[in-house]
Design an enzyme around this catalytic site. Structure first.
Site, mmCIF file in Angstrom:
data_model
loop_
_atom_site.group_PDB
_atom_site.id
_atom_site.type_symbol
_atom_site.label_atom_id
_atom_site.label_comp_id
_atom_site.label_asym_id
_atom_site.label_seq_id
_atom_site.Cartn_x
_atom_site.Cartn_y
_atom_site.Cartn_z
ATOM 1 N N CYS A 120 0.816 -1.222 0.000
ATOM 2 C CA CYS A 120 0.000 0.000 0.000
ATOM 3 C C CYS A 120 0.848 1.272 0.000
ATOM 4 C CB CYS A 120 -0.993 -0.006 1.159
ATOM 5 S SG CYS A 120 -0.288 -0.272 2.790
ATOM 6 N N HIS A 129 -6.198 0.174 -0.972
ATOM 7 C CA HIS A 129 -6.543 -1.153 -0.463
ATOM 8 C C HIS A 129 -7.718 -1.785 -1.209
ATOM 9 C CE1 HIS A 129 -4.354 0.861 2.841
ATOM 10 N NE2 HIS A 129 -3.838 -0.342 3.020
ATOM 11 N N ASP A 140 -7.437 5.604 -1.478
ATOM 12 C CA ASP A 140 -7.139 4.387 -0.735
ATOM 13 C C ASP A 140 -6.663 3.293 -1.690
ATOM 14 O OD1 ASP A 140 -7.052 2.214 0.939
ATOM 15 O OD2 ASP A 140 -9.093 2.432 1.705
#
EC number: 3.4.22.-
Length: 397
Positions: free
Chosen positions: A77, A281, A279
């Site tokens: 990430c 993820h 994000d």
């Protein structure tokens, strides 16, 4: 004219789900140096957010190092956030900050060339493969989680081999930005012809397949400035919040890398005391370029509601990013820092000094190592070519 309006209306329809995600407020929203007002230009705000390149976990790419992982889910990430920050710098460099992306619209060649830099292939200059293997020289095993400073150091090293973009990457030390060192690096003369010859094969293959020799031109090299910071011990110190938010207002802003323990996000702006972020993820399948060099870019732009997070929930280990295409942009950034950040508080988020501190080692602008090898082989041997610097890792709970 009707077709233009139709495309714009379609784009607003696509983003209509966003609208309920933002509260009704008169407070401005700041996104990477641009101000938006929710009550008058919400659609422009949402188009601005969706135009940012969005890099997420991927699966089914070729194994890193030949036998390593074929997905970065669970560990990549921060690398993806670093890619997003760098991609924003390249967008600003080649297309300009106000460039907008529209779904299904033909984009300029520079846009696709930027995207190709980040595809999950070992021969793309800022791929997950290159970043993970370069991280070995920073003491990180492939598959190990990175902190903000580690990603900054990796990008600094990889940029040395990227002639097309020809960036000067400066990563501050000890919370201090040295004007003299940056100008020395950005105005440094072209390297020797022997170094250029020795690494020519590398540039043709692993790092961009570049045809021009932009890296050897004289003049100001566009600056990617990364400032790793620790804004507290276990939690962010409230005294830094105003200064932190001011950074997103600067026209040179590339946002910030950070997040929560072992969960990295790319912060692109704020509304009130909430940070807006992309994000990484989400796990998507590997995407390669087409035969004509274009990239199916639908999965590289976030078309979902942007995430928000209370600033006080931010882990204190972060890295700020700024891009200065010309020297005047850097001079303007220095003035803004002096006016908006350094003069308005006693406890400074970072220092900006004119001269190189006398107790520091001499500053030598980084140059490409003289090697005749492929990108993957090069990266396995860089641990002795570069000096490790202090880490600013996100703390474990």
């Amino acid at each position: 004219m009707e077709s233009v309006l139709s495309r714009y209306e379609n784009q607003i329809t696509i983003l209509s789900d966003y609208l309920e995600e933002f509260p009704e407020t008169d407070e401005p929203v700041w996104i990477l140096g641009r101000q938006h007002h929710l009550n008058t230009d919400k659609s422009k705000l949402l188009l601005d957010i969706s135009a940012r390149l969005w890099f997420t976990y991927r699966r089914k790419f070729s194994p890193i190092g030949g036998t390593g992982p074929s997905s970065d889910a669970g560990w990549g990430c921060m690398l993806r956030c670093g890619q997003m920050m760098l991609a924003q710098a390249l967008i600003c460099r080649h297309l300009g900050r106000d460039w907008q992306w529209e779904k299904q619209k033909k984009q300029p060649e520079e846009y696709h060339r930027i995207l190709r830099c980040f595809l999950d292939r070992k021969d793309c200059c800022y791929s997950i493969h290159q970043m993970a293997q370069m991280g070995v020289g920073e003491g990180k095993s492939i598959g190990e989680w990175f902190g903000p400073n580690t990603v900054a150091q990796v990008l600094k090293k990889l940029a040395l081999f990227d002639e097309w973009n020809s960036l000067a990457v400066y990563v501050s030390m000890d919370n201090t930005v040295v004007i003299e060192d940056i100008k020395k690096m950005c105005w440094s003369p072209p390297q020797s012809s022997s170094a250029a010859h020795s690494s020519a094969h590398l540039h043709r293959s692993a790092l961009g397949r570049n045809k021009n020799m932009a890296g050897f031109c004289t003049g100001w090299k566009p600056l990617l400035l990364i400032i790793p910071l620790r804004l507290g011990i276990n939690h962010i110190n409230p005294v830094y919040i105003d200064a932190f938010k001011e950074c997103f207002k600067m026209p040179q802003s590339l946002g910030a890398l950070g997040g929560k323990p072992n969960n990295a996000y790319y912060f692109i702006g704020f509304l009130g005391n909430e940070l807006i972020y992309l994000d990484p993820h989400t796990t998507q399948s590997f995407v390669d370029s087409e035969e004509n060099g274009t990239v199916d870019d639908q999965s590289f732009h976030c078309q979902q509601a942007p995430h928000r997070m209370k600033i006080m929930n931010l882990d204190p280990s972060v890295a700020l990013g700024f891009f200065c295409k010309e020297e005047c942009d850097f001079d303007n950034w220095c003035s803004l820092v002096q006016k908006e950040i350094l003069k308005q508080q006693s406890l400074r988020m970072f220092e900006l000094v004119q001269k190189h501190p006398p107790h520091w080692p001499p500053f030598i602008p980084p140059t490409k190592p003289e090697v005749t090898t492929t990108g993957a082989e090069l990266i396995e041997s860089t641990d002795k070519l570069f000096e490790l610097e202090e880490e600013f890792e996100i703390l474990s709970v």
